[in-house]
Structure formats: C-alpha cells, structure tokens
Design a protein around this motif. Structure first.
Motif, PDB file in Angstrom:
ATOM      1  N   HIS A  63      -7.961  -2.811   9.763  1.00  0.00           N
ATOM      2  CA  HIS A  63      -7.592  -1.707  10.637  1.00  0.00           C
ATOM      3  C   HIS A  63      -6.999  -2.208  11.948  1.00  0.00           C
ATOM      4  N   ALA A  64      -7.641  -3.191  12.547  1.00  0.00           N
ATOM      5  CA  ALA A  64      -7.154  -3.725  13.825  1.00  0.00           C
ATOM      6  C   ALA A  64      -5.766  -4.339  13.677  1.00  0.00           C
ATOM      7  N   THR A  65      -5.533  -5.025  12.566  1.00  0.00           N
ATOM      8  CA  THR A  65      -4.226  -5.637  12.359  1.00  0.00           C
ATOM      9  C   THR A  65      -3.150  -4.562  12.261  1.00  0.00           C
ATOM     10  N   GLY A  66      -3.435  -3.505  11.530  1.00  0.00           N
ATOM     11  CA  GLY A  66      -2.472  -2.412  11.443  1.00  0.00           C
ATOM     12  C   GLY A  66      -2.150  -1.816  12.800  1.00  0.00           C
ATOM     13  N   ARG A  67      -3.168  -1.629  13.609  1.00  0.00           N
ATOM     14  CA  ARG A  67      -2.960  -1.045  14.928  1.00  0.00           C
ATOM     15  C   ARG A  67      -2.097  -1.946  15.808  1.00  0.00           C
ATOM     16  N   VAL A  68      -2.441  -3.225  15.867  1.00  0.00           N
ATOM     17  CA  VAL A  68      -1.746  -4.132  16.784  1.00  0.00           C
ATOM     18  C   VAL A  68      -0.322  -4.413  16.317  1.00  0.00           C
ATOM     19  N   VAL A  69      -0.145  -4.648  15.016  1.00  0.00           N
ATOM     20  CA  VAL A  69       1.207  -4.903  14.508  1.00  0.00           C
ATOM     21  C   VAL A  69       2.106  -3.697  14.773  1.00  0.00           C
ATOM     22  N   ALA A  70       1.606  -2.497  14.515  1.00  0.00           N
ATOM     23  CA  ALA A  70       2.409  -1.297  14.758  1.00  0.00           C
ATOM     24  C   ALA A  70       2.711  -1.119  16.242  1.00  0.00           C
ATOM     25  N   GLU A  71       1.734  -1.387  17.081  1.00  0.00           N
ATOM     26  CA  GLU A  71       1.958  -1.270  18.528  1.00  0.00           C
ATOM     27  C   GLU A  71       3.075  -2.206  18.970  1.00  0.00           C
ATOM     28  N   HIS A  72       3.022  -3.455  18.528  1.00  0.00           N
ATOM     29  CA  HIS A  72       4.063  -4.421  18.898  1.00  0.00           C
ATOM     30  C   HIS A  72       5.407  -4.028  18.304  1.00  0.00           C
ATOM     31  N   ALA A  73       5.412  -3.617  17.046  1.00  0.00           N
ATOM     32  CA  ALA A  73       6.672  -3.239  16.408  1.00  0.00           C
ATOM     33  C   ALA A  73       7.324  -2.067  17.135  1.00  0.00           C
ATOM     34  N   ALA A  74       6.524  -1.104  17.541  1.00  0.00           N
ATOM     35  CA  ALA A  74       7.065   0.056  18.250  1.00  0.00           C
ATOM     36  C   ALA A  74       7.731  -0.353  19.560  1.00  0.00           C
ATOM     37  N   LEU A  75       7.155  -1.314  20.251  1.00  0.00           N
ATOM     38  CA  LEU A  75       7.736  -1.790  21.500  1.00  0.00           C
ATOM     39  C   LEU A  75       8.968  -2.650  21.255  1.00  0.00           C
ATOM     40  N   LEU A  76       8.893  -3.540  20.264  1.00  0.00           N
ATOM     41  CA  LEU A  76       9.990  -4.473  19.993  1.00  0.00           C
ATOM     42  C   LEU A  76      11.237  -3.756  19.470  1.00  0.00           C
ATOM     43  N   TRP A  77      11.031  -2.657  18.774  1.00  0.00           N
ATOM     44  CA  TRP A  77      12.154  -1.888  18.223  1.00  0.00           C
ATOM     45  C   TRP A  77      12.267  -0.519  18.910  1.00  0.00           C
ATOM     46  N   ALA A  78      11.840  -0.416  20.157  1.00  0.00           N
ATOM     47  CA  ALA A  78      11.748   0.882  20.837  1.00  0.00           C
ATOM     48  C   ALA A  78      13.074   1.630  20.864  1.00  0.00           C
ATOM     49  N   ASP A  79      14.170   0.929  21.053  1.00  0.00           N
ATOM     50  CA  ASP A  79      15.471   1.593  21.158  1.00  0.00           C
ATOM     51  C   ASP A  79      16.353   1.315  19.956  1.00  0.00           C
ATOM     52  N   ALA A  80      15.764   0.892  18.855  1.00  0.00           N
ATOM     53  CA  ALA A  80      16.551   0.551  17.674  1.00  0.00           C
ATOM     54  C   ALA A  80      16.966   1.804  16.911  1.00  0.00           C
ATOM     55  N   THR A 138      -1.521   4.248  15.742  1.00  0.00           N
ATOM     56  CA  THR A 138      -0.903   3.631  16.911  1.00  0.00           C
ATOM     57  C   THR A 138       0.556   4.023  17.083  1.00  0.00           C
ATOM     58  N   ALA A 139       1.295   4.028  15.971  1.00  0.00           N
ATOM     59  CA  ALA A 139       2.733   4.303  16.048  1.00  0.00           C
ATOM     60  C   ALA A 139       3.135   5.198  14.880  1.00  0.00           C
ATOM     61  N   PRO A 140       2.748   6.462  14.920  1.00  0.00           N
ATOM     62  CA  PRO A 140       3.017   7.354  13.783  1.00  0.00           C
ATOM     63  C   PRO A 140       4.497   7.543  13.496  1.00  0.00           C
ATOM     64  N   GLN A 141       5.347   7.226  14.470  1.00  0.00           N
ATOM     65  CA  GLN A 141       6.787   7.411  14.268  1.00  0.00           C
ATOM     66  C   GLN A 141       7.403   6.335  13.380  1.00  0.00           C
ATOM     67  N   LEU A 142       6.712   5.215  13.176  1.00  0.00           N
ATOM     68  CA  LEU A 142       7.259   4.153  12.334  1.00  0.00           C
ATOM     69  C   LEU A 142       7.015   4.471  10.861  1.00  0.00           C
ATOM     70  N   PRO A 143       8.012   4.269   9.999  1.00  0.00           N
ATOM     71  CA  PRO A 143       7.845   4.583   8.575  1.00  0.00           C
ATOM     72  C   PRO A 143       6.872   3.619   7.900  1.00  0.00           C
ATOM     73  N   ARG A 144       6.090   4.177   6.973  1.00  0.00           N
ATOM     74  CA  ARG A 144       5.056   3.395   6.289  1.00  0.00           C
ATOM     75  C   ARG A 144       5.238   3.483   4.781  1.00  0.00           C
ATOM     76  N   ALA A 145       4.836   2.400   4.094  1.00  0.00           N
ATOM     77  CA  ALA A 145       4.898   2.355   2.630  1.00  0.00           C
ATOM     78  C   ALA A 145       3.636   1.692   2.101  1.00  0.00           C
ATOM     79  N   LEU A 146       3.110   2.228   1.014  1.00  0.00           N
ATOM     80  CA  LEU A 146       1.936   1.659   0.355  1.00  0.00           C
ATOM     81  C   LEU A 146       2.383   0.674  -0.707  1.00  0.00           C
ATOM     82  N   LEU A 147       1.888  -0.557  -0.616  1.00  0.00           N
ATOM     83  CA  LEU A 147       2.147  -1.582  -1.611  1.00  0.00           C
ATOM     84  C   LEU A 147       1.136  -1.452  -2.750  1.00  0.00           C
ATOM     85  N   LEU A 148       1.611  -1.598  -3.987  1.00  0.00           N
ATOM     86  CA  LEU A 148       0.759  -1.417  -5.155  1.00  0.00           C
ATOM     87  C   LEU A 148       0.998  -2.537  -6.164  1.00  0.00           C
ATOM     88  N   ASP A 149      -0.077  -3.268  -6.497  1.00  0.00           N
ATOM     89  CA  ASP A 149       0.017  -4.209  -7.612  1.00  0.00           C
ATOM     90  C   ASP A 149      -0.625  -3.646  -8.870  1.00  0.00           C
TER      91      ASP A 149
END
Length: 247
Positions: A124-141, A161-172
């Motif tokens: 959970h923490a990894t998802g939150r932090v990665v999304a937070e950073h991604a949202a900032l790094l691509w803020a104006d993309a 953290t960043a509901p505006q970023l698109p998400r996909a579920l990986l499935l094996d």
C-alpha cells in the motif's frame, strides 16, 4: 470508449534483453530502436525514494548481494553497479530513480508504463508514494504514465494519492474476484500474461470499458494472434525484432 493515448508496442524494462533491465542505458537503447513507450518496475528504498528494480533482492541484476533492496537507503542503493552483470560494456550503470527516468522520457517525448513492484509488506505504501511522485513528475504532461501492479493494495494506494493517474491490474491468472477488484479500483485496463488473453476475455474487458494489454510477447505468432483480437498493448523483450511503428 475513452480515447487511448498510448502506442500499441511497449518495450519491456526499457530494451528487453539487449541491455541491463531497468537502467537508463536500457531506455536509451529502446528509444534508439524507435520505441515510443517503455515499461519499468518501481519500488521504494528504505527512506522512501522510488527507484527502478524488478526483484525483491539485489543479487540478480546488481553487485549488492542477497540483501532486500527495500531494506537499504537510497545512499547505498545508488552506489551499486546495475550493469556489469549484463556485460562489460554496461559496467558502472547505476540503479535509476523514477525522477531520473521521468526526466529522460519526458525530454524525449516518450511514454511510460510504471509497474508498481513493492517489497513484500510495503504494498500500500509503495502505491501511495510512487503515485505521488509520478503525479508531480508528470504534472504538466499531455499523457501521464500508466500505473500497473499485480498487487491490488498498491493500486489502492495509488488511487488514494493520485486518482487522476490511469491504473491497470496485472494478471498472471484469473483469480477469484479479479474482475470486481479491477472495477472497484477504477482501472482503465487489464494487463495479462499473453496466454491468458483470448476472445472471451478481450470481449469481457471491452464490455467493462477496459483496454487490454499483454506481456511478455516475444514470438511473432503470439503477437499476430493478439493483434487479431484487437489488444491495445503488447509488451515485449524483442525490441530488435518487432517494428513498434507498425501500430
């Protein structure tokens, strides 16, 4: 369906097997072959820095021994050699931060699929932090990165953290409840092992309003079958054999 801004062909871990995976050398090489989008794996250092690495431990792709990567601070991880295992030409290549990769991709007009690859116990923490950073790094993309994960907890953290970023579920595998989880997480796509994808699953995803992507597609016959189904993304190691400009 909502317009899909990503190309169909995606370079796995930067350049597949041609360079040390998840290093800047790999992303440069993939781009030199004409690939406009790449996939990478991101986890957290012990002090919360998002960086690129696939495995939980360091021994396969660095000189860091058997240590758990997420147990080390970035100051230690940044000194590791992440290239020599692949060949002498890549000796000294370092583990990149997500910020360093974002700078390269954006400066060159390239797109990215970020697989959130948490250290076990830090989903959970990894998802939150990665999304937070991604949202900032691509803020104006114009086109944001696509966030994906096998771990629903990581996607939940990203959504919070960043509901505006698109998400996909990986499935094996098509485990019990996967469909409801993907819907609850507001996913825009599913990313399956290529052997899982068939006409019925593709149609079920379409009916749900989702795009479909498949990994890791390295044989032409597999790619042809998936293209005939109409999948939206093919993630491959074969960056020197497939033509990404083909559509």
């Amino acid at each position: 369906m909502t317009p899909w801004p990503y190309p169909r062909w995606i370079a796995h871990r930067g350049a597949g097997k041609l360079a040390p995976e998840n290093t800047l050398a790999a992303f440069r090489l993939g781009a030199s072959h004409g690939w406009r989008m790449a996939e990478c794996d991101v986890k957290l250092s012990a002090d919360g820095v998002p960086f690129l690495l696939h495995d939980a431990t360091l021994e396969r792709t660095t000189n860091g021994g058997t240590a758990t990567a997420g147990a080390l601070p970035w100051s230690a991880l940044s000194r590791l050699d992440a290239g020599a295992w692949h060949g002498r030409a890549f000796a000294g290549e370092s583990l990149p931060t997500l910020a360093a990769l974002a700078a390269y991709q954006r400066a060159n007009g390239l797109l990215l699929n970020i697989e959130i690859k948490p250290t076990p116990g830090a989903e959970h923490a990894t998802g939150r932090v990665v999304a937070e950073h991604a949202a900032l790094l691509w803020a104006d993309a114009a086109v944001p990165p696509l966030l994906s994960s096998f771990r629903p907890e990581s996607l939940q953290g990203a959504c919070e953290t960043a509901p505006q970023l698109p998400r996909a579920l990986l499935l094996d595998s098509l485990w019990d409840g996967w469909f409801d989880i993907a819907r609850q997480l507001g996913c825009v796509a599913i990313v399956t092992h290529h052997r899982l994808m068939d006409a019925a699953l593709h149609q079920r995803a379409r009916d749900a309003g989702w795009r479909t992507l498949c990994y890791t597609v390295n044989e032409a016959t597999d790619a042809e079958r998936l293209l005939a189904l109409g999948v939206d993304g093919i993630i491959t190691d074969a960056v020197d054999r497939f033509a990404p400009a083909a559509g």
